[in-house]
Motif scaffolding. Structure first.
Motif, PDB file in Angstrom:
ATOM      1  N   PRO A  99       1.024  -1.299   0.136  1.00 24.78           N
ATOM      2  CA  PRO A  99       0.080  -0.029  -0.107  1.00 24.78           C
ATOM      3  C   PRO A  99       0.723   1.337   0.074  1.00 24.78           C
ATOM      4  O   PRO A  99       0.394   2.348  -0.592  1.00 24.78           O
ATOM      5  CB  PRO A  99      -0.997  -0.200   1.456  1.00 24.78           C
ATOM      6  CG  PRO A  99      -0.008  -1.013   2.048  1.00 24.78           C
ATOM      7  CD  PRO A  99       0.478  -2.220   1.215  1.00 24.78           C
ATOM      8  N   TYR A 100       2.055   1.255   0.640  1.00 27.04           N
ATOM      9  CA  TYR A 100       2.789   2.460   0.633  1.00 27.04           C
ATOM     10  C   TYR A 100       3.771   2.535  -0.708  1.00 27.04           C
ATOM     11  O   TYR A 100       3.673   3.563  -1.349  1.00 27.04           O
ATOM     12  CB  TYR A 100       3.642   2.606   1.707  1.00 27.04           C
ATOM     13  CG  TYR A 100       4.793   3.754   1.647  1.00 27.04           C
ATOM     14  CD1 TYR A 100       4.383   4.962   2.011  1.00 27.04           C
ATOM     15  CD2 TYR A 100       6.109   3.494   1.890  1.00 27.04           C
ATOM     16  CE1 TYR A 100       5.290   5.939   1.880  1.00 27.04           C
ATOM     17  CE2 TYR A 100       6.910   4.523   1.862  1.00 27.04           C
ATOM     18  CZ  TYR A 100       6.605   5.697   1.875  1.00 27.04           C
ATOM     19  OH  TYR A 100       7.406   6.913   1.821  1.00 27.04           O
ATOM     20  N   PRO A 101       4.664   1.614  -0.743  1.00 32.93           N
ATOM     21  CA  PRO A 101       5.449   1.853  -2.185  1.00 32.93           C
ATOM     22  C   PRO A 101       4.896   1.654  -3.440  1.00 32.93           C
ATOM     23  O   PRO A 101       5.365   1.901  -4.385  1.00 32.93           O
ATOM     24  CB  PRO A 101       6.553   0.697  -1.758  1.00 32.93           C
ATOM     25  CG  PRO A 101       5.827  -0.467  -1.231  1.00 32.93           C
ATOM     26  CD  PRO A 101       4.798   0.250  -0.273  1.00 32.93           C
ATOM     27  N   GLY A 102       3.626   1.010  -3.355  1.00 36.12           N
ATOM     28  CA  GLY A 102       3.057   0.626  -4.873  1.00 36.12           C
ATOM     29  C   GLY A 102       3.774  -0.790  -5.348  1.00 36.12           C
ATOM     30  O   GLY A 102       4.226  -1.481  -4.750  1.00 36.12           O
ATOM     31  N   PRO A 103       3.181  -0.846  -6.799  1.00 32.96           N
ATOM     32  CA  PRO A 103       3.719  -1.990  -7.502  1.00 32.96           C
ATOM     33  C   PRO A 103       4.974  -2.317  -7.527  1.00 32.96           C
ATOM     34  O   PRO A 103       5.727  -1.253  -7.904  1.00 32.96           O
ATOM     35  CB  PRO A 103       2.655  -2.231  -8.520  1.00 32.96           C
ATOM     36  CG  PRO A 103       2.449  -0.736  -8.873  1.00 32.96           C
ATOM     37  CD  PRO A 103       2.312  -0.038  -7.631  1.00 32.96           C
ATOM     38  N   PHE A 104       5.616  -3.407  -7.479  1.00 33.69           N
ATOM     39  CA  PHE A 104       6.982  -3.653  -7.743  1.00 33.69           C
ATOM     40  C   PHE A 104       7.260  -4.000  -9.368  1.00 33.69           C
ATOM     41  O   PHE A 104       6.531  -4.856  -9.787  1.00 33.69           O
ATOM     42  CB  PHE A 104       7.696  -4.822  -6.816  1.00 33.69           C
ATOM     43  CG  PHE A 104       9.072  -5.011  -7.165  1.00 33.69           C
ATOM     44  CD1 PHE A 104      10.181  -4.267  -7.064  1.00 33.69           C
ATOM     45  CD2 PHE A 104       9.504  -6.330  -7.795  1.00 33.69           C
ATOM     46  CE1 PHE A 104      11.330  -4.547  -7.304  1.00 33.69           C
ATOM     47  CE2 PHE A 104      10.742  -6.390  -8.130  1.00 33.69           C
ATOM     48  CZ  PHE A 104      11.734  -5.818  -7.987  1.00 33.69           C
ATOM     49  N   ARG A 105       7.809  -2.974  -9.955  1.00 30.78           N
ATOM     50  CA  ARG A 105       8.066  -3.222 -11.384  1.00 30.78           C
ATOM     51  C   ARG A 105       9.395  -3.551 -11.798  1.00 30.78           C
ATOM     52  O   ARG A 105      10.443  -2.808 -11.256  1.00 30.78           O
ATOM     53  CB  ARG A 105       7.638  -1.816 -12.103  1.00 30.78           C
ATOM     54  CG  ARG A 105       6.081  -1.590 -11.670  1.00 30.78           C
ATOM     55  CD  ARG A 105       6.060  -0.005 -11.744  1.00 30.78           C
ATOM     56  NE  ARG A 105       6.076   0.618 -13.159  1.00 30.78           N
ATOM     57  CZ  ARG A 105       6.385   2.037 -13.683  1.00 30.78           C
ATOM     58  NH1 ARG A 105       6.633   2.600 -12.583  1.00 30.78           N
ATOM     59  NH2 ARG A 105       6.652   2.203 -14.869  1.00 30.78           N
ATOM     60  N   VAL A 106       9.501  -4.142 -12.832  1.00 35.41           N
ATOM     61  CA  VAL A 106      11.153  -4.291 -13.598  1.00 35.41           C
ATOM     62  C   VAL A 106      11.110  -4.108 -14.966  1.00 35.41           C
ATOM     63  O   VAL A 106      10.090  -4.359 -15.529  1.00 35.41           O
ATOM     64  CB  VAL A 106      11.304  -5.868 -12.929  1.00 35.41           C
ATOM     65  CG1 VAL A 106      11.416  -6.192 -11.558  1.00 35.41           C
ATOM     66  CG2 VAL A 106      10.237  -6.875 -13.811  1.00 35.41           C
ATOM     67  N   GLY A 107      12.178  -3.812 -15.371  1.00 31.74           N
ATOM     68  CA  GLY A 107      12.498  -3.654 -16.958  1.00 31.74           C
ATOM     69  C   GLY A 107      13.956  -4.149 -16.932  1.00 31.74           C
ATOM     70  O   GLY A 107      14.754  -4.624 -16.321  1.00 31.74           O
TER      71      GLY A 107
END
Length: 212
Positions: A99-107
């Motif tokens: 809820p605080y950092p948001g989604p973990f995204r990768v590229g």
């Protein structure tokens, strides 16, 4: 309060004593691309995340400026991630959606963004490259909008305009990267000093002898 009860506030003499005892490590709290003045505003933290604070504390004492990168590019929450690839399949046990950092995204590895980070920090003496055990083989070497300009510290409007450009940028890749330390050195112009192939100290080893 709990933190304050467990720490001792010290003055400059304490740092001087530590430096006499042996090597001292200063670790940044966040990545450079989240820096309050040079990050991609407004998706930033309100603190300086470059080498500046450590160098000020050292007051001219010798230091090795070590940049730490992964073989892929992560981000928490919203904001520019030019190389994002939701099919990449990279997951991390201690990094997830919250809820605080948001989604973990990768590229994929983003050499353009890393060159920008090096520019705003004044460069690095060496790099540490982690997650070399992750099966990725694609590197972004350029954007269709060109390299990222370094703006004036404090010009948040300028940083916001840079962010808008990044949100429209498209990456250009090279595929089949096998020798990641060598490829990163070539793309960024900085020697990769340390490599990490796993989570334990036994998985770390020196890559380059050109530093230290």
């Amino acid at each position: 309060r709990a933190f304050a009860e467990r720490v001792t506030l010290t003055g400059p003499a304490r740092l001087t004593a530590l430096l006499r005892e042996g090597p001292v490590v200063f670790e940044g709290a966040q990545g450079v691309l989240l820096d309050e003045w040079h990050g991609f505003h407004p998706y930033t933290t309100w603190s300086t995340t470059t080498f500046a604070n450590a160098l000020e504390l050292l007051g001219g004492a010798g230091a090795v400026r070590l940049g730490v990168l992964r073989s892929h590019t992560p981000r928490h929450g919203p904001g520019p991630l030019v190389t994002e690839d939701r099919t990449l399949g990279v997951t991390e046990r201690h990094n997830g959606t919250g809820p605080y950092p948001g989604p973990f995204r990768v590229g994929h590895f983003d050499a353009v963004a890393h060159r920008y980070a090096l520019a705003v920090t004044g460069g690095a003496d060496a790099l540490a490259l982690t997650h070399l055990d992750v099966p990725v083989s694609r590197m972004c070497v350029s954007y269709d909008i060109g390299e990222l300009p370094v703006g004036t510290a404090g010009d948040l409007d300028g940083q916001a305009r840079l962010t808008e450009r990044l949100l429209r940028a498209r990456p250009r890749y090279v595929d089949g990267v096998g020798d990641w330390p060598g490829a990163v050195e070539e793309a960024l112009g900085v020697p990769v000093w340390l490599g990490s192939w796993g989570p334990t100290s036994a998985d770390k080893r020196r890559v380059s002898c050109r530093v230290g």
